[in-house]
Design an enzyme around this catalytic site. Structure first.
Site, PDB file in Angstrom:
ATOM      1  N   ARG A  93     -10.911  14.137   8.219  1.00 33.81           N
ATOM      2  CA  ARG A  93     -11.737  15.043   7.398  1.00 33.81           C
ATOM      3  C   ARG A  93     -13.172  14.562   7.463  1.00 33.81           C
ATOM      4  O   ARG A  93     -13.460  13.533   8.053  1.00 33.81           O
ATOM      5  CB  ARG A  93     -11.242  14.986   5.957  1.00 33.81           C
ATOM      6  CG  ARG A  93     -11.267  13.545   5.439  1.00 33.81           C
ATOM      7  CD  ARG A  93     -10.993  13.450   3.967  1.00 33.81           C
ATOM      8  NE  ARG A  93     -10.717  12.101   3.521  1.00 33.81           N
ATOM      9  CZ  ARG A  93     -11.617  11.203   3.199  1.00 33.81           C
ATOM     10  NH1 ARG A  93     -12.900  11.466   3.317  1.00 33.81           N
ATOM     11  NH2 ARG A  93     -11.269   9.997   2.788  1.00 33.81           N
TER      12      ARG A  93
ATOM     13  N   LYS B 172       0.826  -1.217   0.000  1.00 37.03           N
ATOM     14  CA  LYS B 172       0.000   0.000   0.000  1.00 37.03           C
ATOM     15  C   LYS B 172       0.851   1.254   0.000  1.00 37.03           C
ATOM     16  O   LYS B 172       1.878   1.321   0.678  1.00 37.03           O
ATOM     17  CB  LYS B 172      -0.909   0.009   1.250  1.00 37.03           C
ATOM     18  CG  LYS B 172      -1.895  -1.156   1.292  1.00 37.03           C
ATOM     19  CD  LYS B 172      -2.649  -1.236   2.611  1.00 37.03           C
ATOM     20  CE  LYS B 172      -3.920  -0.421   2.632  1.00 37.03           C
ATOM     21  NZ  LYS B 172      -4.749  -0.735   3.849  1.00 37.03           N
TER      22      LYS B 172
ATOM     23  N   LYS C  49      -0.978  -7.639   5.864  1.00 37.43           N
ATOM     24  CA  LYS C  49      -1.553  -8.949   5.569  1.00 37.43           C
ATOM     25  C   LYS C  49      -2.864  -8.705   4.825  1.00 37.43           C
ATOM     26  O   LYS C  49      -3.634  -7.826   5.195  1.00 37.43           O
ATOM     27  CB  LYS C  49      -1.829  -9.655   6.907  1.00 37.43           C
ATOM     28  CG  LYS C  49      -2.602 -10.929   6.793  1.00 37.43           C
ATOM     29  CD  LYS C  49      -1.682 -12.102   6.602  1.00 37.43           C
ATOM     30  CE  LYS C  49      -2.468 -13.361   6.290  1.00 37.43           C
ATOM     31  NZ  LYS C  49      -1.629 -14.337   5.565  1.00 37.43           N
TER      32      LYS C  49
ATOM     33  N   HIS D 252     -15.797  -3.811   6.434  1.00 38.83           N
ATOM     34  CA  HIS D 252     -15.216  -2.499   6.736  1.00 38.83           C
ATOM     35  C   HIS D 252     -16.169  -1.808   7.712  1.00 38.83           C
ATOM     36  O   HIS D 252     -17.321  -1.527   7.373  1.00 38.83           O
ATOM     37  CB  HIS D 252     -15.074  -1.672   5.450  1.00 38.83           C
ATOM     38  CG  HIS D 252     -14.622  -0.255   5.681  1.00 38.83           C
ATOM     39  ND1 HIS D 252     -13.425   0.237   5.218  1.00 38.83           N
ATOM     40  CD2 HIS D 252     -15.213   0.776   6.340  1.00 38.83           C
ATOM     41  CE1 HIS D 252     -13.292   1.507   5.590  1.00 38.83           C
ATOM     42  NE2 HIS D 252     -14.379   1.856   6.265  1.00 38.83           N
TER      43      HIS D 252
ATOM     44  N   GLU E 227     -11.026   3.929  10.744  1.00 41.42           N
ATOM     45  CA  GLU E 227     -11.474   2.801   9.926  1.00 41.42           C
ATOM     46  C   GLU E 227     -10.844   1.484  10.392  1.00 41.42           C
ATOM     47  O   GLU E 227      -9.642   1.431  10.679  1.00 41.42           O
ATOM     48  CB  GLU E 227     -11.109   3.030   8.455  1.00 41.42           C
ATOM     49  CG  GLU E 227     -11.804   4.247   7.845  1.00 41.42           C
ATOM     50  CD  GLU E 227     -11.671   4.330   6.326  1.00 41.42           C
ATOM     51  OE1 GLU E 227     -12.546   4.938   5.700  1.00 41.42           O
ATOM     52  OE2 GLU E 227     -10.682   3.792   5.765  1.00 41.42           O
TER      53      GLU E 227
ATOM     54  N   ILE F 125      -6.409  -9.439   4.347  1.00 35.70           N
ATOM     55  CA  ILE F 125      -7.455 -10.132   5.104  1.00 35.70           C
ATOM     56  C   ILE F 125      -8.533 -10.570   4.123  1.00 35.70           C
ATOM     57  O   ILE F 125      -8.992  -9.777   3.289  1.00 35.70           O
ATOM     58  CB  ILE F 125      -8.027  -9.188   6.193  1.00 35.70           C
ATOM     59  CG1 ILE F 125      -6.881  -8.801   7.145  1.00 35.70           C
ATOM     60  CG2 ILE F 125      -9.185  -9.830   6.936  1.00 35.70           C
ATOM     61  CD1 ILE F 125      -7.239  -7.748   8.144  1.00 35.70           C
TER      62      ILE F 125
ATOM     63  N   GLU G 252      -6.867   2.830   8.921  1.00 29.96           N
ATOM     64  CA  GLU G 252      -6.431   4.223   8.768  1.00 29.96           C
ATOM     65  C   GLU G 252      -7.393   5.141   9.494  1.00 29.96           C
ATOM     66  O   GLU G 252      -8.510   4.756   9.834  1.00 29.96           O
ATOM     67  CB  GLU G 252      -6.341   4.634   7.291  1.00 29.96           C
ATOM     68  CG  GLU G 252      -7.670   4.639   6.565  1.00 29.96           C
ATOM     69  CD  GLU G 252      -7.650   5.513   5.289  1.00 29.96           C
ATOM     70  OE1 GLU G 252      -6.740   6.344   5.113  1.00 29.96           O
ATOM     71  OE2 GLU G 252      -8.589   5.364   4.493  1.00 29.96           O
TER      72      GLU G 252
ATOM     73  N   LYS H 133     -15.946   2.658  -1.415  1.00 32.93           N
ATOM     74  CA  LYS H 133     -17.310   2.367  -0.968  1.00 32.93           C
ATOM     75  C   LYS H 133     -18.371   2.795  -1.980  1.00 32.93           C
ATOM     76  O   LYS H 133     -18.242   3.835  -2.608  1.00 32.93           O
ATOM     77  CB  LYS H 133     -17.566   3.124   0.342  1.00 32.93           C
ATOM     78  CG  LYS H 133     -16.558   2.804   1.421  1.00 32.93           C
ATOM     79  CD  LYS H 133     -16.317   3.978   2.371  1.00 32.93           C
ATOM     80  CE  LYS H 133     -15.112   3.722   3.252  1.00 32.93           C
ATOM     81  NZ  LYS H 133     -14.670   4.910   3.994  1.00 32.93           N
TER      82      LYS H 133
END
Ligand code: ADP
Ligand code: ADP
Ligand code: MG
Length: 443
Positions: free
Chosen positions: A290, A156, A199, A206, A273, A201, A286, A235
């Site tokens: 905002r 990432k 890892k 979420h 999150e 998942i 994360e 999303k």
């Protein structure tokens, strides 16, 4: 309270912020790119300034021009919305240097949380994080850690967002061949080539928690949102509360979110999150420092205006809501109405809006910048509208949403309304058995 605020954004969120300002009796300054000259946010604001050509790098990301517009209009504060400069530490610092309030947390909070690898490092002893690495400085180290945590892994970008800047890696050979490519991509997309590992998942949910913190140190949460229905890690449907989530796990997730906000000294609205696996274990991924696209579902179940709270907090006012009074009432669902062809991998489309009919009636809210005649250009993201439904329970919200989706008509461009109808009618959705593989199972 502020007398005048500049809104450094466009589209539906710029309008959402203008509405909050109007209720607080604050004058509004819009900014726009040449492509957005005829946008609704421009006509709804009290004043408006063109800050550059259509490409974002020359307009909505153009810090000198935005600061100039704020100084010329004598705006006391800037609301950055989401995306663009919303999580940009340098922008927040420059606002401060010009005695303009940045409506968001302090720059040092943006610096830590804006770097997702740095946020993991900061939180690793405080709350559960996904097994993985810090920022990686070499391929050798990446191979070593990936071997330890076990494939598949996700590589990432530290500054990634909007679902962009992450790749699943299944073997060491793949990691070796993609390493430089992914770092180069991160550099181009986010201006920073730093990457880290997590890892991968399998089929998680979420779950995220909305938090609010003020400058006196008071921190509360406004419950959770379920945002597992995603395409390309972004999303499409969100709801609050999360269906079929064990009360004990929910309380643990709230505690972790509050611990995160407290540890960093959070002052604004923010979202923590998490991913939840099928064994009931949850992990921080994360913090978004905002307002979130899906904030309306929380507003409908708490009756709290999150954007007004953000503005009041930035002006130094205390949060006058107590944790014990936060009870999630009923159920809310949001569908992101994107200009995309869902039958073609959700590819973005462009076109001119010929006509529209917005749904209404009990329990329906529409946040949008659409109007007949608007040209939807390829320069910005594909979100056209957010349709939000509230019901006394999840089933009433679902039925209302379906009724509103069927009433919603947008002519001149393809939207994902047909996808949403299919999703909301499905048995898996009805049962509330959600995870990030939902769309693969549906289509
Ligand atoms: P949310 O996190 O609020 O659920 P998204 O992930 O869809 O929503 O992001 C909202 C908008 O902000 C999108 O247009 C997305 O491209 C943009 N965005 C979010 N994070 C970043 C980032 N780190 N860099 C660039 N754009 C971002
Ligand atoms: P962004 O900054 O783009 O929002 P996130 O790190 O929040 O990126 O992740 C976005 C989505 O990507 C998650 O909601 C999830 O669906 C998927 N994802 C992220 N990390 C993992 C992981 N470690 N394992 C599985 N899925 C993940
Ligand atoms: Mg995220």
């Amino acid at each position: 309270m502020f007398k005048k605020i500049l809104i450094a954004n466009r589209g539906e969120i710029a309008i959402r912020i203008i509405r909050a300002c109007q209720e607080l009796n604050i004058e509004t300054v819009a900014i726009y790119s040449e492509a957005d000259r005829n946008s609704l946010h421009v006509s709804l604001a009290d004043e408006a300034y063109c800050i550059g050509p259509q490409v974002s790098s020359a307009s909505y990301l153009n810090i000198p021009n935005i600061i100039s517009a704020a100084l010329i209009s004598r705006a006391e504060a800037i609301h950055p919305g989401y995306g663009f400069l919303a999580e940009n530490t340098r922008f927040a610092e420059i606002c401060n240097q010009h005695n303009i309030h940045f409506i968001g947390p302090a720059p040092q909070v943006l610096r830590i949380m804006g770097d997702k690898a740095g946020a993991r490092e900061f939180l690793k002893d405080k709350i559960p994080i996904v097994p993985g690495s810090n920022q990686l400085d070499s391929l050798e180290k990446a191979l070593k850690i990936a071997g330890e945590i076990g494939y598949p892994v996700l590589l990432k970008a530290a500054l990634g967002g909007g679902g962009k800047g992450m790749r699943i890696i299944s073997t060491p050979a793949e990691l070796e061949s993609l390493w430089s490519i992914i770092k180069a991509e991160a550099k181009v997309s986010f201006g920073d080539g730093r990457v880290y590992l997590e890892k991968h998942i399998s089929n998680p949910r979420h779950i995220e928690v909305q938090v609010l913190g003020d400058k006196s140190g008071k921190i509360i949460h406004l419950g959770e949102r379920e945002c597992s229905i995603q395409r390309r890690n972004q999303k499409l449907i969100e709801e609050s509360p999360a269906p079929k989530l064990d009360k004990r796990i929910k309380e643990q997730i709230y505690s972790a979110a509050l611990a995160c906000a407290k540890a960093i000294g959070y002052t604004s609205a923010g979202t923590v999150e998490f991913l939840l696996n099928d064994k009931g274990n949850f992990y921080f991924i994360e913090m978004n420092t905002r307002v979130q696209v899906e904030h309306p579902v929380t507003e409908l179940v708490t009756n709290i205006d999150i954007v007004k709270e953000q503005i009041k907090i930035a002006a130094g006012l205390p949060i006058d809501i107590n944790q014990k009074d936060i009870v999630l009432k009923g159920h809310a669902i949001e569908c992101r109405i994107n200009a995309e062809d869902y039958t073609n991998n959700f590819t973005p489309v462009t076109g001119k809006i010929e006509s529209i009919h917005l749904p209404g009636g009990p329990g329906i809210r529409v946040d949008t910048h659409l109007y007949p005649g608007l040209f939807v250009s390829p320069y910005y993201d594909s979100l056209l509208a957010k349709l939000i439904a509230w019901g006394r329970d999840r089933e009433e919200a679902r039925v209302r949403m379906l009724r509103a989706l069927q009433e919603f008509s947008i002519n001149g461009i393809s939207t994902i309304i047909p996808f949403h109808i299919k999703a909301l009618k499905s048995e898996i959705f009805k049962e509330g058995l959600l995870n990030t593989n939902f769309i693969n199972n549906l289509l």
